[in-house]
Design a protein around this motif. Structure first.
Motif, PDB file in Angstrom:
ATOM      1  N   LEU A   1      85.836  45.338  19.328  1.00  0.00           N
ATOM      2  CA  LEU A   1      84.496  45.127  20.193  1.00  0.00           C
ATOM      3  C   LEU A   1      84.679  43.980  21.124  1.00  0.00           C
ATOM      4  O   LEU A   1      84.235  44.424  22.452  1.00  0.00           O
ATOM      5  N   ILE A   2      85.404  42.972  20.943  1.00  0.00           N
ATOM      6  CA  ILE A   2      85.601  42.030  22.008  1.00  0.00           C
ATOM      7  C   ILE A   2      86.503  42.500  23.200  1.00  0.00           C
ATOM      8  O   ILE A   2      85.947  42.611  24.330  1.00  0.00           O
ATOM      9  N   VAL A   3      87.525  43.245  22.751  1.00  0.00           N
ATOM     10  CA  VAL A   3      88.346  43.684  23.835  1.00  0.00           C
ATOM     11  C   VAL A   3      87.771  44.982  24.706  1.00  0.00           C
ATOM     12  O   VAL A   3      87.730  44.896  25.732  1.00  0.00           O
ATOM     13  N   GLY A   4      86.923  45.925  23.891  1.00  0.00           N
ATOM     14  CA  GLY A   4      86.177  46.817  24.686  1.00  0.00           C
ATOM     15  C   GLY A   4      85.148  46.309  25.622  1.00  0.00           C
ATOM     16  O   GLY A   4      85.030  46.922  26.648  1.00  0.00           O
ATOM     17  N   ILE A   5      84.470  45.209  25.244  1.00  0.00           N
ATOM     18  CA  ILE A   5      83.537  44.761  26.057  1.00  0.00           C
ATOM     19  C   ILE A   5      84.180  43.988  27.462  1.00  0.00           C
ATOM     20  O   ILE A   5      83.799  44.359  28.466  1.00  0.00           O
ATOM     21  N   ILE A   6      85.333  43.390  27.371  1.00  0.00           N
ATOM     22  CA  ILE A   6      86.123  42.903  28.421  1.00  0.00           C
ATOM     23  C   ILE A   6      86.577  44.103  29.223  1.00  0.00           C
ATOM     24  O   ILE A   6      86.299  44.048  30.421  1.00  0.00           O
ATOM     25  N   LEU A   7      87.259  44.967  28.611  1.00  0.00           N
ATOM     26  CA  LEU A   7      87.911  46.089  29.442  1.00  0.00           C
ATOM     27  C   LEU A   7      86.735  46.941  30.055  1.00  0.00           C
ATOM     28  O   LEU A   7      86.948  47.330  31.030  1.00  0.00           O
ATOM     29  N   LEU A   8      85.604  47.006  29.434  1.00  0.00           N
ATOM     30  CA  LEU A   8      84.333  47.807  30.038  1.00  0.00           C
ATOM     31  C   LEU A   8      84.047  47.115  31.267  1.00  0.00           C
ATOM     32  O   LEU A   8      83.690  47.937  32.242  1.00  0.00           O
ATOM     33  N   PHE A   9      84.066  45.883  31.196  1.00  0.00           N
ATOM     34  CA  PHE A   9      83.315  45.184  32.551  1.00  0.00           C
ATOM     35  C   PHE A   9      84.572  45.453  33.582  1.00  0.00           C
ATOM     36  O   PHE A   9      83.974  45.601  34.754  1.00  0.00           O
ATOM     37  N   ILE A  10      85.811  45.153  33.177  1.00  0.00           N
ATOM     38  CA  ILE A  10      86.675  45.353  34.248  1.00  0.00           C
ATOM     39  C   ILE A  10      86.857  46.695  34.955  1.00  0.00           C
ATOM     40  O   ILE A  10      86.760  46.861  36.089  1.00  0.00           O
ATOM     41  N   ALA A  11      86.642  47.534  34.125  1.00  0.00           N
ATOM     42  CA  ALA A  11      86.489  49.195  34.491  1.00  0.00           C
ATOM     43  C   ALA A  11      85.287  49.158  35.464  1.00  0.00           C
ATOM     44  O   ALA A  11      85.480  49.937  36.502  1.00  0.00           O
ATOM     45  N   SER A  12      84.253  49.013  34.962  1.00  0.00           N
ATOM     46  CA  SER A  12      83.056  48.941  35.840  1.00  0.00           C
ATOM     47  C   SER A  12      83.029  48.292  37.246  1.00  0.00           C
ATOM     48  O   SER A  12      82.536  48.802  38.337  1.00  0.00           O
ATOM     49  N   THR A  13      83.912  46.953  37.274  1.00  0.00           N
ATOM     50  CA  THR A  13      84.094  46.315  38.489  1.00  0.00           C
ATOM     51  C   THR A  13      84.819  47.157  39.151  1.00  0.00           C
ATOM     52  O   THR A  13      84.700  47.194  40.542  1.00  0.00           O
ATOM     53  N   CYS A  14      85.983  47.889  38.638  1.00  0.00           N
ATOM     54  CA  CYS A  14      86.738  48.802  39.734  1.00  0.00           C
ATOM     55  C   CYS A  14      86.188  49.714  40.226  1.00  0.00           C
ATOM     56  O   CYS A  14      86.299  50.303  41.281  1.00  0.00           O
ATOM     57  N   ILE A  15      85.225  50.393  39.384  1.00  0.00           N
ATOM     58  CA  ILE A  15      84.521  51.670  39.758  1.00  0.00           C
ATOM     59  C   ILE A  15      83.625  51.188  40.985  1.00  0.00           C
ATOM     60  O   ILE A  15      83.333  51.958  41.895  1.00  0.00           O
ATOM     61  N   VAL A  16      82.851  50.140  40.862  1.00  0.00           N
ATOM     62  CA  VAL A  16      81.745  49.522  41.898  1.00  0.00           C
ATOM     63  C   VAL A  16      82.661  49.349  43.085  1.00  0.00           C
ATOM     64  O   VAL A  16      82.492  49.830  44.272  1.00  0.00           O
ATOM     65  N   PHE A  17      83.841  48.723  43.004  1.00  0.00           N
ATOM     66  CA  PHE A  17      84.817  48.506  44.288  1.00  0.00           C
ATOM     67  C   PHE A  17      85.081  49.867  44.954  1.00  0.00           C
ATOM     68  O   PHE A  17      85.161  49.936  46.176  1.00  0.00           O
ATOM     69  N   MET A  18      85.444  50.885  44.283  1.00  0.00           N
ATOM     70  CA  MET A  18      85.718  52.210  44.586  1.00  0.00           C
ATOM     71  C   MET A  18      84.774  52.613  45.338  1.00  0.00           C
ATOM     72  O   MET A  18      85.054  53.341  46.548  1.00  0.00           O
ATOM     73  N   ARG A  19      83.601  52.602  44.871  1.00  0.00           N
ATOM     74  CA  ARG A  19      82.340  53.301  45.505  1.00  0.00           C
ATOM     75  C   ARG A  19      82.126  52.483  46.939  1.00  0.00           C
ATOM     76  O   ARG A  19      81.834  53.395  47.747  1.00  0.00           O
ATOM     77  N   LYS A  20      82.105  51.191  46.838  1.00  0.00           N
ATOM     78  CA  LYS A  20      81.951  50.513  48.016  1.00  0.00           C
ATOM     79  C   LYS A  20      83.010  50.843  49.168  1.00  0.00           C
ATOM     80  O   LYS A  20      82.540  51.180  50.383  1.00  0.00           O
ATOM     81  N   SER A  21      84.318  50.837  48.491  1.00  0.00           N
ATOM     82  CA  SER A  21      85.354  51.078  49.560  1.00  0.00           C
ATOM     83  C   SER A  21      85.126  52.806  50.030  1.00  0.00           C
ATOM     84  O   SER A  21      85.538  52.939  51.316  1.00  0.00           O
TER      85      SER A  21
END
Length: 243
Positions: free
Chosen positions: A14-34
């Motif tokens: 659960l702890i690792v999943g939350i961290i990786l979900l946050f990182i993956a979400s950040t990547c998606i946001v930057f990809m859309r903005k780019s």
């Protein structure tokens, strides 16, 4: 509950999943903005889509070696911790080396049969403290440092890249010499030839794949060479320990 059951427990996932979900979400946001920024400055959608496709292929193929690294570390550190370490920052060479150093300095070894959760917490703390400085220094010093690296073409005295290439080459030679020396010592002092055999098999397969990819111009083999060489080394280690 055993050590590996705790290391692979639901709270850890659960702890690792939350961290990786946050990182993956950040990547998606930057990809859309780019993507939107590219369209805004007039770039063709086909070019943008092609860049996404080629980048995805380039990322997926080398990541096989990362997956093998997670499998290799999960036997001692558990799947969640290994997954987190190799998904965010770090590589197998660093993670395995630092984890082994931390375990030895606690008077134990990187073996799930003797490790405890206190050992795991200490090992992860050492890993984090050891690798976090690159991230922090990048935030505060990269801009000023990169400006010093912008050399004009006329200022280059040779085509070898200057001191940086020599420094990186020297560092890699020193790193390889350290590992090879420790494996030779393990083979002759501790009568355990498994690390040395694994190294030799992996090196031979890496050289073979490099030769074949250059001779037959097979780019796909070049992308998979590291993963296949690691896999060959792992198989050789298993075979040696069976006999």
């Amino acid at each position: 509950m055993s050590y590996l059951q705790l290391a692979n427990s639901f709270p850890m996932y659960l702890i690792v999943g939350i961290i990786l979900l946050f990182i993956a979400s950040t990547c998606i946001v930057f990809m859309r903005k780019s993507y939107k920024a590219g369209l805004k400055i007039g770039m063709d959608r086909k070019i943008l889509n092609g860049a996404i496709t080629s980048s995805a292929a380039f990322t997926i193929l080398p990541s096989v070696s990362i997956l093998l690294g997670v499998i290799a570390l999960s036997g001692s550190l558990g799947v969640p911790a290994s997954w987190l370490r190799l998904s965010v920052v770090g590589n197998l060479q660093y993670e395995a080396t630092v984890a082994n150093i931390a375990a030895e300095n606690m008077g134990t070894k990187l073996d799930s049969s003797v490790l405890t959760m206190n050992n795991l917490v200490t090992i992860l703390l050492v890993m984090i403290v050891g690798i976090i400085w690159g991230c922090l220094l990048t935030i505060f010093t990269l801009k000023s440092y990169s400006s010093k690296l912008k050399l004009s073409q006329s200022s280059k005295k040779s085509s070898n890249g200057g001191f940086a290439n020599f420094a990186m080459t020297g560092m890699m030679i020193g790193l390889c010499a350290t590992f090879v020396g420790s494996y030779i010592a393990t083979a002759f002092v501790k009568a355990n030839a498994t690390p040395l055999i694994t190294l030799l098999v992996s090196g031979l397969f890496m050289a073979l794949f490099d030769f074949l990819s250059k001779k037959y111009s097979t780019s796909w083999l070049e992308n998979f060479s590291l993963s296949l060489a690691m896999l060959a080394g792992m198989v050789s280690a298993v075979i040696v320990n069976l006999f």
